[in-house]
Design an enzyme around this catalytic site. Sequence first.
Site, PDB file in Angstrom:
ATOM      1  N   ASP A   1       0.859  -1.141  -0.024  1.00 19.29           N
ATOM      2  CA  ASP A   1       0.116   0.039   0.053  1.00 19.29           C
ATOM      3  C   ASP A   1       0.754   1.432  -0.025  1.00 19.29           C
ATOM      4  O   ASP A   1       0.541   2.208   0.405  1.00 19.29           O
ATOM      5  CB  ASP A   1      -0.967  -0.036   1.163  1.00 19.29           C
ATOM      6  CG  ASP A   1      -1.860  -1.129   1.128  1.00 19.29           C
ATOM      7  OD1 ASP A   1      -2.290  -1.635   0.030  1.00 19.29           O
ATOM      8  OD2 ASP A   1      -2.171  -1.659   2.206  1.00 19.29           O
TER       9      ASP A   1
ATOM     10  N   GLY B   1       1.690   2.981  -2.578  1.00 14.52           N
ATOM     11  CA  GLY B   1       0.928   3.987  -3.649  1.00 14.52           C
ATOM     12  C   GLY B   1       1.492   3.385  -4.975  1.00 14.52           C
ATOM     13  O   GLY B   1       1.603   4.166  -5.715  1.00 14.52           O
ATOM     14  N   LYS B   2       1.893   2.132  -5.160  1.00 20.78           N
ATOM     15  CA  LYS B   2       2.241   1.675  -6.445  1.00 20.78           C
ATOM     16  C   LYS B   2       1.103   2.152  -7.630  1.00 20.78           C
ATOM     17  O   LYS B   2       1.514   2.442  -8.720  1.00 20.78           O
ATOM     18  CB  LYS B   2       2.429   0.133  -6.328  1.00 20.78           C
ATOM     19  CG  LYS B   2       3.462  -0.305  -5.320  1.00 20.78           C
ATOM     20  CD  LYS B   2       3.557  -1.845  -5.060  1.00 20.78           C
ATOM     21  CE  LYS B   2       2.398  -2.528  -4.558  1.00 20.78           C
ATOM     22  NZ  LYS B   2       2.133  -1.973  -3.087  1.00 20.78           N
TER      23      LYS B   2
ATOM     24  N   LYS C   1      -0.698   4.078  -7.977  1.00 27.92           N
ATOM     25  CA  LYS C   1      -0.833   5.719  -8.298  1.00 27.92           C
ATOM     26  C   LYS C   1       0.336   6.055  -9.428  1.00 27.92           C
ATOM     27  O   LYS C   1       0.166   6.663 -10.315  1.00 27.92           O
ATOM     28  CB  LYS C   1      -0.678   6.615  -7.207  1.00 27.92           C
ATOM     29  CG  LYS C   1      -0.264   8.068  -7.549  1.00 27.92           C
ATOM     30  CD  LYS C   1      -0.151   9.003  -6.350  1.00 27.92           C
ATOM     31  CE  LYS C   1       0.685  10.389  -7.364  1.00 27.92           C
ATOM     32  NZ  LYS C   1       0.365  11.663  -6.564  1.00 27.92           N
TER      33      LYS C   1
ATOM     34  N   GLY D   1      -4.745  -4.471  -3.406  1.00 24.60           N
ATOM     35  CA  GLY D   1      -5.592  -3.139  -3.967  1.00 24.60           C
ATOM     36  C   GLY D   1      -4.777  -1.953  -4.554  1.00 24.60           C
ATOM     37  O   GLY D   1      -4.078  -1.121  -3.469  1.00 24.60           O
ATOM     38  N   HIS D   2      -4.908  -1.541  -5.886  1.00 18.45           N
ATOM     39  CA  HIS D   2      -4.035  -0.606  -6.283  1.00 18.45           C
ATOM     40  C   HIS D   2      -4.956   0.693  -6.679  1.00 18.45           C
ATOM     41  O   HIS D   2      -5.625   0.489  -7.604  1.00 18.45           O
ATOM     42  CB  HIS D   2      -3.127  -0.729  -7.177  1.00 18.45           C
ATOM     43  CG  HIS D   2      -2.160  -1.976  -6.708  1.00 18.45           C
ATOM     44  ND1 HIS D   2      -1.363  -2.693  -7.938  1.00 18.45           N
ATOM     45  CD2 HIS D   2      -1.988  -2.518  -5.652  1.00 18.45           C
ATOM     46  CE1 HIS D   2      -0.345  -3.477  -7.214  1.00 18.45           C
ATOM     47  NE2 HIS D   2      -0.798  -3.465  -6.064  1.00 18.45           N
TER      48      HIS D   2
ATOM     49  N   GLN E   1       1.834  -6.091  -3.385  1.00 17.81           N
ATOM     50  CA  GLN E   1       2.229  -5.978  -1.924  1.00 17.81           C
ATOM     51  C   GLN E   1       3.688  -5.305  -1.579  1.00 17.81           C
ATOM     52  O   GLN E   1       3.824  -4.371  -2.373  1.00 17.81           O
ATOM     53  CB  GLN E   1       2.388  -7.596  -1.564  1.00 17.81           C
ATOM     54  CG  GLN E   1       1.260  -8.377  -1.506  1.00 17.81           C
ATOM     55  CD  GLN E   1       0.503  -8.866  -2.729  1.00 17.81           C
ATOM     56  OE1 GLN E   1       1.265  -9.510  -3.400  1.00 17.81           O
ATOM     57  NE2 GLN E   1      -0.680  -8.676  -3.026  1.00 17.81           N
TER      58      GLN E   1
ATOM     59  N   THR F   1      -8.488  -3.381  -0.193  1.00 20.76           N
ATOM     60  CA  THR F   1      -9.148  -4.560  -0.653  1.00 20.76           C
ATOM     61  C   THR F   1     -10.193  -5.184   0.635  1.00 20.76           C
ATOM     62  O   THR F   1     -11.105  -5.556   0.210  1.00 20.76           O
ATOM     63  CB  THR F   1      -7.968  -5.872  -0.952  1.00 20.76           C
ATOM     64  OG1 THR F   1      -7.385  -5.090  -2.089  1.00 20.76           O
ATOM     65  CG2 THR F   1      -8.672  -7.072  -0.949  1.00 20.76           C
TER      66      THR F   1
HETATM   67  P1  GDP Z   1      -0.827   0.403  -3.432  1.00 19.98           P
HETATM   68  O1  GDP Z   1      -1.387  -0.837  -3.022  1.00 19.98           O
HETATM   69  O2  GDP Z   1       0.714   0.647  -3.312  1.00 19.98           O
HETATM   70  O3  GDP Z   1      -1.126   0.803  -4.808  1.00 19.98           O
HETATM   71  O4  GDP Z   1      -1.421   1.599  -2.681  1.00 19.98           O
HETATM   72  P2  GDP Z   1      -2.817   1.788  -1.967  1.00 19.98           P
HETATM   73  O5  GDP Z   1      -3.746   2.204  -3.126  1.00 19.98           O
HETATM   74  O6  GDP Z   1      -3.385   0.436  -1.337  1.00 19.98           O
HETATM   75  O7  GDP Z   1      -2.572   2.819  -0.857  1.00 19.98           O
HETATM   76  C1  GDP Z   1      -2.303   3.753  -1.081  1.00 19.98           C
HETATM   77  C2  GDP Z   1      -3.469   5.072  -0.770  1.00 19.98           C
HETATM   78  O8  GDP Z   1      -2.671   6.270  -0.665  1.00 19.98           O
HETATM   79  C3  GDP Z   1      -4.465   5.197  -1.908  1.00 19.98           C
HETATM   80  O9  GDP Z   1      -5.521   5.581  -1.027  1.00 19.98           O
HETATM   81  C4  GDP Z   1      -3.906   6.378  -2.691  1.00 19.98           C
HETATM   82  O10 GDP Z   1      -5.059   7.046  -3.380  1.00 19.98           O
HETATM   83  C5  GDP Z   1      -3.375   7.273  -1.767  1.00 19.98           C
HETATM   84  N1  GDP Z   1      -2.126   8.143  -2.167  1.00 19.98           N
HETATM   85  C6  GDP Z   1      -1.227   7.689  -3.179  1.00 19.98           C
HETATM   86  N2  GDP Z   1      -0.329   8.614  -3.013  1.00 19.98           N
HETATM   87  C7  GDP Z   1      -0.581   9.401  -1.997  1.00 19.98           C
HETATM   88  C8  GDP Z   1      -0.021  10.778  -1.482  1.00 19.98           C
HETATM   89  O11 GDP Z   1       1.098  11.242  -2.058  1.00 19.98           O
HETATM   90  N3  GDP Z   1      -0.703  11.330  -0.588  1.00 19.98           N
HETATM   91  C9  GDP Z   1      -2.030  10.967  -0.201  1.00 19.98           C
HETATM   92  N4  GDP Z   1      -2.546  11.693   0.912  1.00 19.98           N
HETATM   93  N5  GDP Z   1      -2.668   9.891  -0.382  1.00 19.98           N
HETATM   94  C10 GDP Z   1      -1.835   9.004  -1.487  1.00 19.98           C
HETATM   95  P1  IMO Z   2      -1.078  -4.256  -2.211  1.00 19.58           P
HETATM   96  O1  IMO Z   2      -0.550  -4.598  -3.667  1.00 19.58           O
HETATM   97  C1  IMO Z   2      -0.948  -4.804   2.054  1.00 19.58           C
HETATM   98  C2  IMO Z   2      -1.056  -8.722   3.533  1.00 19.58           C
HETATM   99  C3  IMO Z   2      -2.368  -9.086   4.245  1.00 19.58           C
HETATM  100  C4  IMO Z   2      -1.707 -10.195   5.340  1.00 19.58           C
HETATM  101  C5  IMO Z   2      -0.556 -10.731   4.391  1.00 19.58           C
HETATM  102  C6  IMO Z   2      -1.080 -12.192   3.760  1.00 19.58           C
HETATM  103  O2  IMO Z   2      -2.157  -3.428  -2.208  1.00 19.58           O
HETATM  104  O3  IMO Z   2       0.121  -3.333  -1.687  1.00 19.58           O
HETATM  105  P2  IMO Z   2      -2.552 -12.587   1.852  1.00 19.58           P
HETATM  106  O4  IMO Z   2      -3.950 -12.376   1.325  1.00 19.58           O
HETATM  107  O5  IMO Z   2      -1.477 -12.485   0.852  1.00 19.58           O
HETATM  108  O6  IMO Z   2      -2.628 -14.321   2.309  1.00 19.58           O
HETATM  109  O7  IMO Z   2      -2.320 -11.836   3.183  1.00 19.58           O
HETATM  110  O8  IMO Z   2      -0.368 -10.032   3.479  1.00 19.58           O
HETATM  111  N1  IMO Z   2      -1.292  -8.313   2.395  1.00 19.58           N
HETATM  112  C7  IMO Z   2      -1.094  -6.929   2.081  1.00 19.58           C
HETATM  113  N2  IMO Z   2      -0.977  -5.699   2.783  1.00 19.58           N
HETATM  114  N3  IMO Z   2      -1.048  -4.481   0.776  1.00 19.58           N
HETATM  115  C8  IMO Z   2      -1.230  -5.632  -0.050  1.00 19.58           C
HETATM  116  O9  IMO Z   2      -1.249  -5.432  -1.404  1.00 19.58           O
HETATM  117  C9  IMO Z   2      -1.360  -7.074   0.563  1.00 19.58           C
HETATM  118  N4  IMO Z   2      -1.641  -8.173   0.246  1.00 19.58           N
HETATM  119  C10 IMO Z   2      -1.469  -8.955   1.127  1.00 19.58           C
HETATM  120  O10 IMO Z   2      -2.908  -8.245   5.004  1.00 19.58           O
HETATM  121  O11 IMO Z   2      -1.122  -9.369   6.435  1.00 19.58           O
HETATM  122 MG    MG Z   3      -3.007  -1.513  -1.774  1.00 16.49          MG
END
Ligand code: GDP
Ligand code: IMO
Ligand code: MG
Length: 423
Positions: A13, A15-16, A18, A40-41, A224, A300
Amino acid sequence: MAVDLLLGLQWGDEGKGKIVDVLTKNYNIIARFQGGPNAGHTLEFDGIKHVLHTIPSGIFHPDAINLVGNGVVIDPVIFKKELDNLQPFNIDIKKKLLISRKAHLILPTHRLLDAASEASKGKAKIGSTLKGIGPTYMDKTGRNGIRVGDIEMDGWRDKYRSLANKHEAMIDFYNVDIQYDLAELEAQFFDAIETLQELTFIDSEEYLYQAQRDGKTILAEGAQGSLLDIDFGTYPFVTSSNTTAAGACTGLGVAPGKIQEVFGIFKAYTTRVGSGPFPTELFDEYGATMGKVGNEFGATTGRPRRCGWLDLVALKYAVRVNGVTQLMMMKGDVLSGFDKLKVCTAYNYKGEKIKHLPYNIEAENVTPVYTEMPGWKEDLTKMTSVDQFPKELNDYIAFLEKELETPIKIVSVGPDRTQTIHR
Ligand code: GDP
Ligand code: IMO
Ligand code: MG
């Protein structure tokens, strides 16, 4: 042409989604190489927020091809929902979205097995997203899995049945209270398989080889984060794939020597969702503010993310394991208004101060050693260039670059595509 790679350096999470969306204009192909719908991206532009789970984050760009690589595990039911969400955007999915025949399928019983395994662990549960990731990768390495290429052939349903029967026996073995209606789940599954069968399946390693020969630019998108890597993460509180750079080679069939830039992405602080050790976790107002201002809820599962200070010991480890060539710092805007910032630069470990990540990083083994820095007051979200950055932010960035021995080339100051500053 070489292949560039973008991956998360913390516990996911970062911010991949984005940044892949921001960088897609520079690439012909965006290729996911591991993970599945546990990811969840999130990406935002034109006032709309999109969350992708399996589909690569370049899908909204008119020209880029998006590839789901062999290292990914696909849940047809979730995939179909993702496609439904894309319908209003008139994307030519058959042309723009390609799927590796060697990607494995998540069956309904894999999801049930995930739930049964977690329930049986009680307090020691991983905190899995319950998307069936672990059981599907277990069947892959156990050589029992069903792949996308199988559903192009006759007779795959027999293979499905015998695997699902085995899973049901395994669920019974766990002896936990899991209620399910398999007939209903299978109806959804086979309906979604029909949707999947309308898409374009390819021999993706050959496709990527030819693309490289033809001078096409390729960006591999990780899911991840490095600390969730099956080998190098905080085992057993990890996911079931290699989230680190080497995973792009096995998850796409790209040779190691072809990887050029490795973009490592991290938040200006740290978050983790699910169980497992987290040395710099905060249980005070600072952590609560990060969670609230950063809107730290899983994309997610919706679970609140645990928050804490930036951990440079862990980050340095991730930079090294991945061979990161450029860093990207996300969510600096969330720290605006903090009177002070702390950065963990070492651990106290068994009475000794250490600077590397030891085998055990549970709270009883490790206490973080912090360097304290002044915070900044300014709102960063409307800033458009580094010239506008407050001195304290520049000092924070310079400190991290020195410690990590790697340049920070992008600073993200908000969730929108436009809130991205290149240095
Ligand atoms: P990912 O799994 O690495 O793609 O990241 P996620 O989407 O799960 O979580 C990143 C969260 O931070 C999302 O809600 C984005 O919209 C938000 N986000 C990304 N970059 C920034 C930033 O620079 N500032 C803020 N405030 N939010 C951001
Ligand atoms: P993105 O791509 C954050 C975490 C779960 C749990 C562990 C194992 O959005 O960064 P799993 O479902 O793979 O068996 O869960 O890994 N986890 C994540 N945490 N971002 C993710 O993906 C994740 N995918 C799995 O919360 O601790
Ligand atoms: Mg995510």
